[in-house]
Enzyme design. Structure first.
Site, short mmCIF file in Angstrom:
data_model
loop_
_atom_site.label_atom_id
_atom_site.label_comp_id
_atom_site.label_asym_id
_atom_site.label_seq_id
_atom_site.Cartn_x
_atom_site.Cartn_y
_atom_site.Cartn_z
N ARG A 142 0.81 -1.27 0.00
CA ARG A 142 -0.02 0.15 -0.06
C ARG A 142 0.86 1.36 0.04
O ARG A 142 0.45 2.33 0.65
CB ARG A 142 -0.82 0.18 1.22
CG ARG A 142 -1.93 -1.11 1.17
CD ARG A 142 -3.05 -0.99 -0.05
NE ARG A 142 -3.67 -2.16 0.15
CZ ARG A 142 -3.35 -3.33 -0.69
NH1 ARG A 142 -2.45 -3.50 -1.32
NH2 ARG A 142 -4.09 -4.31 -0.48
N SER A 184 -10.23 0.21 3.74
CA SER A 184 -9.72 0.17 5.23
C SER A 184 -9.04 1.49 5.68
O SER A 184 -8.45 2.29 4.73
CB SER A 184 -8.27 -0.88 5.06
OG SER A 184 -8.83 -1.94 4.43
N GLU A 254 -3.95 4.12 6.54
CA GLU A 254 -4.04 3.96 5.03
C GLU A 254 -5.00 5.14 4.40
O GLU A 254 -4.58 5.52 3.32
CB GLU A 254 -4.76 2.69 4.68
CG GLU A 254 -4.85 2.22 3.20
CD GLU A 254 -5.18 0.69 2.77
OE1 GLU A 254 -4.74 -0.09 3.68
OE2 GLU A 254 -5.76 0.73 1.88
#
Ligand SMILES: Cc1cc2nc3c(=O)[nH]c(=O)nc-3n(C[C@H](O)[C@H](O)[C@H](O)COP(=O)(O)OP(=O)(O)OC[C@H]3O[C@@H](n4cnc5c(N)ncnc54)[C@H](O)[C@@H]3O)c2cc1C
Length: 258
Positions: A142, A184, A254
């Site tokens: 990510r 998320s 995130e």
């Protein structure tokens, strides 16, 4: 370039924010360096005082196939990339289905599902008019260190769209909440799951105003209707504080907070 008013309480996937002037970049423009670029706002939490914003216009939403190379503009929505891959029997993009956003957002986040990530299938990214090979771009779970705004990316064309894989990946999403969210909220810490940690500190289902740590999947911060930035930020800070106190783990967002 031109300005457009974007209402983030409608445009962002988490439905938080307010009408904000956003500079729209067209193909012939030199991209400003003093503004924050947004894509589809599926991974953003916009505060009442965001930095000056910009966005790539539809000039950057294209797909061109040059023999065995696919060139995709950074403003291209993921759904349209999957439809193209399906129609032309191309493999590799199945995981982008139901992963809302634009190609630019995917590249910047190295977005992915399970072991499938956009960098796995990437050839190179166009930044400032130069094509940079994947091997020269630092990236990981990510995250990708882009040296500027991605305007397009190249992918090698591999034959064989897999409807089976697409169906399997869509099934995985059956445990995802349907209320508006930004996906998320936290990255999974190494060897752990952010959702499990949030659950274990007793925050699953906990609300502040109209924002809630989802009782379907604890790492999804959901908006039950009319939730505010302050409420969202309160729950994010609370989760970080509690997880640090109980497990000594610092959760990393995130979602990008602007
Ligand atoms: C219901 C739901 C499910 C999700 N599931 C997943 C999932 O399974 N896996 C996953 O990885 N993500 C998931 N997400 C998060 C989101 O889909 C991805 O992060 C997506 O890549 C965001 O794209 P975007 O265009 O909306 O980017 P934005 O949210 O607008 O921006 C995200 C970041 O990308 C940067 N960026 C955008 N365009 C460019 C560009 N052209 N050049 C450089 N930087 C750029 C922005 O500056 C920002 O830092 C989910 C989100 C939702 C709402």
């Amino acid at each position: 370039m031109f300005f457009k008013t974007i209402d983030f309480s409608k445009y962002s996937s988490i439905k938080v924010g307010q009408p904000t002037e956003v500079l729209m970049i067209e193909k012939a423009d030199k991209i400003p360096t003093d503004r924050y670029l947004i894509g589809g706002a599926n991974n953003l939490l916009v505060s009442p005082n965001p930095p000056p914003l910009m966005m790539l216009s539809k000039d950057f939403a294209y797909i061109e196939q040059k023999e065995t190379i696919l060139v995709i503009g950074a403003a291209m929505p993921t759904g349209r990339i999957v439809s193209y891959a399906k129609k032309h029997d191309i493999s590799g993009f199945e995981f982008c289905s139901k992963l809302p956003g634009t190609l630019g957002g995917m590249l910047a986040m190295n977005a992915g599902v399970k072991e499938y990530e956009i960098f796995n299938i990437l050839h190179s990214i166009e930044i400032d008019g130069e094509w940079i090979l994947k091997k020269n771009i630092e990236h990981g779970y990510r995250f990708a260190k882009l040296s500027g705004i991605a305007t397009a990316a190249k992918f090698k064309v591999l034959e064989g769209f897999s409807q089976n894989l697409l169906d399997t990946l869509i099934n995985l999403r059956s445990n995802q909440p349907h209320s508006p969210s930004a996906g998320s909220a936290f990255k999974n810490p190494k060897g752990n799951h952010a959702g499990r940690l949030i659950e274990e500190v007793g925050l699953k289902g906990v609300k502040k105003g109209s924002m809630q740590w989802s009782n379907v999947h604890a790492n999804f911060l959901v908006n039950l209707g009319g939730g505010t930035f302050e409420e969202a930020k309160f729950l994010i800070d609370l989760a970080k504080e509690k997880v640090l106190a109980k497990f000594g783990i610092t959760l990393q967002e995130e979602v990008k907070i602007l």
